[in-house]
Design a protein around this motif. Structure first.
Motif, short mmCIF file in Angstrom:
data_model
loop_
_atom_site.label_atom_id
_atom_site.label_comp_id
_atom_site.label_asym_id
_atom_site.label_seq_id
_atom_site.Cartn_x
_atom_site.Cartn_y
_atom_site.Cartn_z
N ALA A 176 21.44 -14.23 -12.51
CA ALA A 176 20.86 -15.56 -12.74
C ALA A 176 19.49 -15.42 -13.39
CB ALA A 176 20.74 -16.31 -11.42
N VAL A 177 19.03 -16.44 -14.09
CA VAL A 177 17.67 -16.45 -14.61
C VAL A 177 16.71 -16.38 -13.42
CG1 VAL A 177 15.92 -17.81 -15.83
CG2 VAL A 177 18.26 -17.67 -16.73
N GLY A 178 15.76 -15.48 -13.48
CA GLY A 178 14.85 -15.24 -12.35
C GLY A 178 15.42 -14.22 -11.38
N GLY A 179 16.63 -13.77 -11.64
CA GLY A 179 17.30 -12.81 -10.76
C GLY A 179 16.89 -11.38 -11.06
N ARG A 180 17.17 -10.50 -10.13
CA ARG A 180 16.77 -9.10 -10.23
C ARG A 180 17.92 -8.17 -9.88
NH1 ARG A 180 11.42 -9.11 -6.88
NH2 ARG A 180 10.28 -10.14 -8.55
N LEU A 181 18.03 -7.09 -10.58
CA LEU A 181 19.09 -6.10 -10.34
C LEU A 181 18.44 -4.74 -10.16
CD1 LEU A 181 22.16 -5.62 -12.72
CD2 LEU A 181 20.62 -3.73 -12.27
N ILE A 182 18.96 -3.97 -9.21
CA ILE A 182 18.49 -2.58 -9.08
C ILE A 182 19.69 -1.67 -8.94
CG2 ILE A 182 18.08 -2.65 -6.55
CD1 ILE A 182 15.48 -0.97 -7.22
N ALA A 183 19.70 -0.60 -9.73
CA ALA A 183 20.87 0.28 -9.75
C ALA A 183 20.46 1.69 -10.14
CB ALA A 183 21.88 -0.25 -10.77
N GLU A 196 15.10 -7.49 -14.64
CA GLU A 196 14.82 -8.88 -14.28
C GLU A 196 15.26 -9.77 -15.42
OE1 GLU A 196 11.05 -9.49 -11.63
OE2 GLU A 196 10.61 -7.97 -13.15
N ARG A 197 15.96 -10.84 -15.07
CA ARG A 197 16.37 -11.77 -16.12
C ARG A 197 15.35 -12.90 -16.22
NH1 ARG A 197 22.42 -13.57 -17.59
NH2 ARG A 197 21.91 -14.13 -19.72
N THR A 198 14.83 -13.12 -17.40
CA THR A 198 13.89 -14.21 -17.64
C THR A 198 14.62 -15.30 -18.42
OG1 THR A 198 13.15 -13.38 -19.78
CG2 THR A 198 12.02 -12.51 -17.82
N ALA A 199 13.92 -16.38 -18.69
CA ALA A 199 14.53 -17.49 -19.45
C ALA A 199 14.92 -17.03 -20.84
CB ALA A 199 13.55 -18.65 -19.52
N THR A 200 14.24 -16.01 -21.34
CA THR A 200 14.48 -15.61 -22.73
C THR A 200 15.18 -14.26 -22.87
OG1 THR A 200 12.24 -14.72 -22.73
CG2 THR A 200 12.54 -16.91 -23.70
N GLY A 201 15.32 -13.51 -21.81
CA GLY A 201 15.96 -12.20 -21.96
C GLY A 201 15.88 -11.37 -20.70
N PHE A 202 15.71 -10.05 -20.87
CA PHE A 202 15.69 -9.14 -19.72
C PHE A 202 14.45 -8.24 -19.80
CE2 PHE A 202 20.12 -10.14 -20.54
CZ PHE A 202 20.62 -10.40 -19.27
N ASN A 203 13.84 -7.99 -18.65
CA ASN A 203 12.81 -6.96 -18.56
C ASN A 203 13.41 -5.78 -17.81
OD1 ASN A 203 10.86 -8.55 -19.74
ND2 ASN A 203 10.21 -9.43 -17.78
N GLU A 204 13.21 -4.59 -18.33
CA GLU A 204 13.77 -3.41 -17.67
C GLU A 204 12.67 -2.41 -17.36
OE1 GLU A 204 18.20 -3.71 -19.67
OE2 GLU A 204 17.13 -1.80 -19.75
N GLN A 205 12.79 -1.77 -16.21
CA GLN A 205 11.76 -0.84 -15.79
C GLN A 205 12.41 0.31 -15.04
OE1 GLN A 205 8.96 -2.85 -13.22
NE2 GLN A 205 7.80 -0.99 -12.86
#
Ligand code: SAH
Length: 220
Positions: A176-183, A196-205
């Motif tokens: 979901a937008v605002g959602g977070r995934l860790i794998a 992290e999913r933002t309104a415009t895309g994904f941030n990855e770290q």
């Protein structure tokens, strides 16, 4: 489950769980809500009786089918990372139920948890392990977690307990937008990836190096 049985004596006791929590704190886990959830889940119920005396050591242990129960520190670290700045994990997808331990912890911190396991024999064990805990907001599914779970998507939090060579695209798309995934990602050398999913895309770290069992295709 009777109070006496969950409270337990000796290695099954609340004191033993409290010591595990204290060690996690010493190792740097700061999220007291996660620590309280882990202090409340009787980890010894999720491993073989022969290993139960080691259930509260900070180590991975075999659970059959060549799989392992994740190390408590890694469970705490991953869930704390998902929770950062949030009150609840919302709707969660877990890939790799295994014995069901992490699912039980997640259920304390989320609105609802969907957990997928590809090995039906393990899923049966997880169901048996979880039954006495009477957790109402956890659903277990037999399937290949690489596909995510279309019928329940989107998810506020996604956590994988098995390492893929590359992040399965379905998982990102079911965030979901605002959602977070860790794998964990990687074959020999693995590291945790936070998306992290933002309104415009994904941030990855990229986060710490880890060691997980591999994510495998299909179900059995
Ligand atoms: N969550 C568990 C850890 C289980 S180990 C705990 O609480 O400790 C990882 C699990 O992922 C194994 O049971 C393995 O069978 C499962 N797994 C591997 N590939 C998978 C896939 N594609 N879909 C679902 N589960 C998978």
């Amino acid at each position: 489950m009777t109070a006496a049985k969950t409270r337990g004596i000796g290695f099954t006791s609340q004191r033993t769980r409290d010591r595990m929590v204290e060690r996690l704190r010493e190792k740097g886990v700061r999220d007291e809500v996660v620590l309280a959830a882990m202090g409340g889940v009787p980890r010894h119920l999720f491993v073989d009786e022969a290993l139960a005396s080691r259930a509260y050591e900070d180590t991975a242990l075999p659970i059959g089918f060549e799989q392992t129960i994740s190390q408590p520190f890694v469970v705490a670290f991953m869930i704390s990372t998902l929770r950062q700045g949030k009150d609840s994990l919302g709707k969660v997808l877990e890939i790799g139920t295994g014995c069901g331990y992490q699912a039980a912890v997640l259920a304390q911190l989320a609105k609802e948890v969907y957990s997928i396991e590809r090995i039906s024999g393990l899923l049966d064990r997880a169901r048996a392990n979880l039954r006495p805990l009477r957790i109402g907001n956890l659903r277990l599914t037999h399937g290949d977690g690489s596909d995510g779970l279309v019928t329940a998507a989107p998810f506020d939090s996604i956590i994988s307990a098995a390492a893929a060579a590359e992040l399965p695209p379905a998982l990102k798309s079911q965030l979901a937008v605002g959602g977070r995934l860790i794998a964990p990602i990687g074959v020999r050398d693995q590291a945790l990836l936070l998306v992290e999913r933002t309104a415009t895309g994904f941030n990855e770290q990229w986060l710490d190096a880890v060691r997980f069992v591999p994510l495998r295709a299909g179900k059995q």
